[in-house]
Design a protein around this motif. Structure first.
Motif, PDB file in Angstrom:
ATOM      1  N   ASP A  14       0.827  -1.205   0.000  1.00  0.00           N
ATOM      2  CA  ASP A  14       0.000   0.000   0.000  1.00  0.00           C
ATOM      3  C   ASP A  14       0.861   1.255   0.000  1.00  0.00           C
ATOM      4  O   ASP A  14       0.483   2.275  -0.600  1.00  0.00           O
ATOM      5  N   ARG A  53       0.505   6.609  -6.951  1.00  0.00           N
ATOM      6  CA  ARG A  53      -0.592   7.547  -7.161  1.00  0.00           C
ATOM      7  C   ARG A  53      -0.090   8.988  -7.108  1.00  0.00           C
ATOM      8  O   ARG A  53      -0.509   9.832  -7.911  1.00  0.00           O
ATOM      9  N   ASP A  58      -9.113  -0.423   0.720  1.00  0.00           N
ATOM     10  CA  ASP A  58     -10.452  -0.093   0.232  1.00  0.00           C
ATOM     11  C   ASP A  58     -10.986  -1.180  -0.698  1.00  0.00           C
ATOM     12  O   ASP A  58     -12.099  -1.054  -1.215  1.00  0.00           O
ATOM     13  N   GLN A  60       0.537   4.251  -2.809  1.00  0.00           N
ATOM     14  CA  GLN A  60       0.433   5.684  -2.532  1.00  0.00           C
ATOM     15  C   GLN A  60       1.514   6.477  -3.279  1.00  0.00           C
ATOM     16  O   GLN A  60       1.249   7.566  -3.786  1.00  0.00           O
ATOM     17  N   ARG A 114      -5.152   9.185 -12.966  1.00  0.00           N
ATOM     18  CA  ARG A 114      -5.314   8.619 -11.625  1.00  0.00           C
ATOM     19  C   ARG A 114      -4.951   7.141 -11.557  1.00  0.00           C
ATOM     20  O   ARG A 114      -4.621   6.642 -10.505  1.00  0.00           O
ATOM     21  N   ASP A 159      -9.513   3.359  -9.936  1.00  0.00           N
ATOM     22  CA  ASP A 159      -9.105   4.565  -9.215  1.00  0.00           C
ATOM     23  C   ASP A 159      -9.259   4.458  -7.699  1.00  0.00           C
ATOM     24  O   ASP A 159      -9.331   5.463  -7.004  1.00  0.00           O
ATOM     25  N   THR A 173      -8.238   4.185  -3.863  1.00  0.00           N
ATOM     26  CA  THR A 173      -7.159   4.964  -3.248  1.00  0.00           C
ATOM     27  C   THR A 173      -6.203   4.142  -2.407  1.00  0.00           C
ATOM     28  O   THR A 173      -5.120   4.598  -2.076  1.00  0.00           O
ATOM     29  N   SER A 174      -6.610   2.919  -2.017  1.00  0.00           N
ATOM     30  CA  SER A 174      -5.776   2.118  -1.131  1.00  0.00           C
ATOM     31  C   SER A 174      -6.127   0.648  -1.283  1.00  0.00           C
ATOM     32  O   SER A 174      -7.272   0.305  -1.625  1.00  0.00           O
TER      33      SER A 174
END
Length: 461
Positions: free
Chosen positions: A244, A251, A347, A248, A266, A341, A343-344
């Protein structure tokens, strides 16, 4: 040994139909037939653990061997109206040797055929992996269709492949991608003419899913982060957390690139990320020697990604991250990002596969399989529970697995059928063959029982 019904109905009314349940497993077909007021005539299952679960829930012990009950010498299977069976898929599965009818299990269809010729059930529904109609098994598929027709059954040679995620939840659909092949056939009554090439069955538009699935709400999942047997180990949590961090970084790098380019990007790379390819230029050149073109392409893409990240992060930070990831098992040094898209990783739904960490958005799950690769539900911080897995197959929360180990339950569910798909397949089939069914009293009863595709299927037992 298995029990046979004495032919008496459980109530004073004549049952809509009587069914034979071959390769019965824990009773996915039985769940549907019972909900349609069908009556048990026969069931057989060779696996002792699955047979115990079947007996516990359906009141009949199916333990036995179909080759003993249907062979060249005798057919002891009693009279019935509907024959169902998910005959063994291993001879045709991509995960097996794909030996088809060259393997003993692949010849079990011929025992089904002996039952059909001896008992002449009005309707047949068989289930298998979609690979049965793949190029390696075209001969086997054609043999099955030819033999069904020769036995007097109308059947389409075009495959009918359906998955729970295709069907809306109010019609029994579930958030699971599970493509399965269904072979449905109707006995042609005397005096009627068989359609030599009927259309494959199709599900009506109204039962199809028209929106995106929400796994947690639509299954539904239990909103608990701690359920016995679903825990994530410290090592697994460490692998996910470490990857992760890289997500990040990537991204942020993409966002920085986008600002420089005056556009908004993205998504992470769509190709598999292999940290084994994150090496020096000299080592990269060595890796490319003598490898297949497809692998060389992935190696180049990964090396280019590595070079870009080194420039963005700085070599020291990049090497610190790499030193730790290279302490992981080999299969945990790879990432397959299929989460668009998101974010983590936390998720998403995370599957720890031999090919790496596969990450998907929490819409629907990959197919339950007989081997345990239980997905991690990131937002809940745990694995899928066996009860939630049963819901994925359309079984009710009062379905009783006894005190067996979770691994046995997952195996049985992975080998089973999804009840919602079976229900809609039956409804579509009887509509297609309504003309044949309405020509006999037995066929009329079957049609009337199965034609209502709005019959409640949610979490049926």
């Amino acid at each position: 040994m298995f029990e046979l019904s004495d032919g008496a109905s459980d109530n004073l009314l004549e049952p809509a139909f009587r069914y034979a349940d071959l390769f019965a497993g824990i009773g996915g077909f039985a769940s549907v037939f019972r909900s349609l007021e069908g009556e048990h005539a026969y069931a057989v299952e060779i696996d002792k653990a699955a047979a115990l679960v079947y007996a516990r829930n359906w009141g009949h012990d199916p333990l036995g061997d179909i080759t003993e009950d249907a062979n060249d010498l005798r057919v002891t299977v009693p009279e019935h109206d509907v024959l169902a069976g998910g005959f063994p898929c291993q001879p045709f599965s991509k995960s097996g040797a794909q030996r088809g009818m060259d393997e003993v299990r692949g010849t079990l269809f011929f025992h089904i055929e002996k039952i059909l010729r001896a008992r002449k059930p009005t309707l047949i529904v068989l289930e298998n992996v979609r690979n049965l109609v793949g190029p390696r098994h075209r001969h086997e598929w054609e043999v099955i269709i030819d033999h069904l027709r020769d036995a007097g059954y109308q059947v389409s040679s075009a495959p009918a492949i359906f998955s729970p995620h295709m069907i809306a939840p109010e019609y029994g659909g579930r958030p699971q991608t599970r493509d399965r092949l269904f072979i449905t056939a109707t006995l042609v009554p005397e005096g009627m003419v068989m359609d030599p090439e009927p259309e494959p069955i199709r599900l009506p538009e109204k039962v199809l899913m028209q929106r995106e699935w929400d796994l947690i709400q639509d299954l539904p999942m239990d909103n608990q982060s701690s359920i016995p047997g679903t825990e994530i180990s410290d090592a697994e949590r460490g692998w996910i957390d470490h990857w992760d961090l890289m997500v990040q970084v990537m991204r942020a790098w993409r966002a920085d690139q986008a600002r420089l380019a005056g556009q908004y990007l993205r998504r992470l790379p769509g190709f598999p990320i292999w940290t084994e390819a994150w090496v020096s230029k000299r080592e990269h050149d060595e890796q490319l020697k003598g490898v297949a073109a497809w692998k060389a392409d992935f190696l180049r893409k990964n090396f280019d990604l590595y070079e870009s990240l080194r420039l963005f992060m700085g070599d020291a930070q990049m090497q610190d991250w790499l030193r730790r990831v290279r302490t992981f098992p080999e299969s945990r040094r790879k990432l397959e990002w299929q989460a668009q898209d998101a974010t983590s990783l936390w998720d998403c739904v995370i599957s720890l596969r031999p090919s790496g960490l596969r990450v998907k958005r929490p819409t629907h799950l990959p197919a339950l399989v007989a081997i345990t690769q239980t997905p991690i539900i990131g937002p809940l911080g745990r694995r899928l529970s066996w009860r939630e897995a049963a819901r994925l197959q359309g079984l009710s929360d009062d379905f009783n697995f006894g005190d067996q180990k979770d691994a046995a339950t997952f195996k049985q569910l992975g080998n089973g059928v999804n009840t919602g798909v079976v229900r809609q397949v039956l409804a579509a089939h009887v509509e297609r063959d309504k003309g044949l069914l309405m020509a006999t009293e037995r066929g009329k009863r079957i049609y009337q029982a199965m034609s209502d595709n709005e019959h409640a299927t949610a979490h049926q037992k």
